[in-house]
Write an enzyme that holds these catalytic residues in place. Sequence first.
Site, PDB file in Angstrom:
ATOM      1  N   ASP A   1      10.704 -14.809 -29.557  1.00 27.75           N
ATOM      2  CA  ASP A   1      10.761 -13.582 -30.349  1.00 27.75           C
ATOM      3  C   ASP A   1       9.481 -13.465 -31.183  1.00 27.75           C
ATOM      4  O   ASP A   1       9.194 -14.335 -32.009  1.00 27.75           O
ATOM      5  CB  ASP A   1      11.984 -13.637 -31.252  1.00 27.75           C
TER       6      ASP A   1
ATOM      7  N   CYS B   1      17.820  -7.783 -26.251  1.00 30.35           N
ATOM      8  CA  CYS B   1      17.268  -8.837 -27.094  1.00 30.35           C
ATOM      9  C   CYS B   1      18.072  -8.863 -28.379  1.00 30.35           C
ATOM     10  O   CYS B   1      19.199  -8.372 -28.417  1.00 30.35           O
ATOM     11  CB  CYS B   1      15.763  -8.672 -27.310  1.00 30.35           C
TER      12      CYS B   1
ATOM     13  N   ARG C   1      10.933  -7.151 -28.192  1.00 28.81           N
ATOM     14  CA  ARG C   1      10.849  -7.482 -26.769  1.00 28.81           C
ATOM     15  C   ARG C   1      11.490  -6.430 -25.878  1.00 28.81           C
ATOM     16  O   ARG C   1      10.849  -5.937 -24.942  1.00 28.81           O
ATOM     17  CB  ARG C   1      11.490  -8.858 -26.513  1.00 28.81           C
TER      18      ARG C   1
END
Length: 158
Positions: free
Chosen positions: A120, A7, A13
């Site tokens: 996000d 990420c 994440r």
Amino acid sequence: MNVLFVCTGNTCRSPMCEGYLKHLCEKTHRDGITVLSAGLFAGGGHPASENAARTMKRHGIDLSGFRNRQLTREMLAEADTIVVMTRSHRMQIGALDPAALPKTRLLLEYAARPGADVADPFGGSEEIYGSCFTEMKGALDNLFALLTKENSTQSNNP
């Protein structure tokens, strides 16, 4: 089998994905699967975000020892499967190492949502992080089933 989650900063994440997939491997005694995560723009050594850690703790997963890592070409080369959160992440991996693209997939492809990005949650509430993990969990469960099937097939071939 080496799985790499990628990420942006490797604090939200991808650490949740790494922690959950490791948890599934431990719970089912799958030792042939190595799971790591990294960030395209990660300052090395930062912990997972507080809300990511709290979210995973609710699922019995401890991220307290997690420290983020900057993505390297070596990580890409060593990974058998690279799982990214967004199309932008995939494009950036392609710019870093075009040879890594054939083994790079969006996470939500494993949830029959090709082309879909995982938003996000950085800076969001614990509820937003919980929603993010819920969105990712089904795809992670499907990825795990696929990996264990592949791992079993490879183990059975002489």
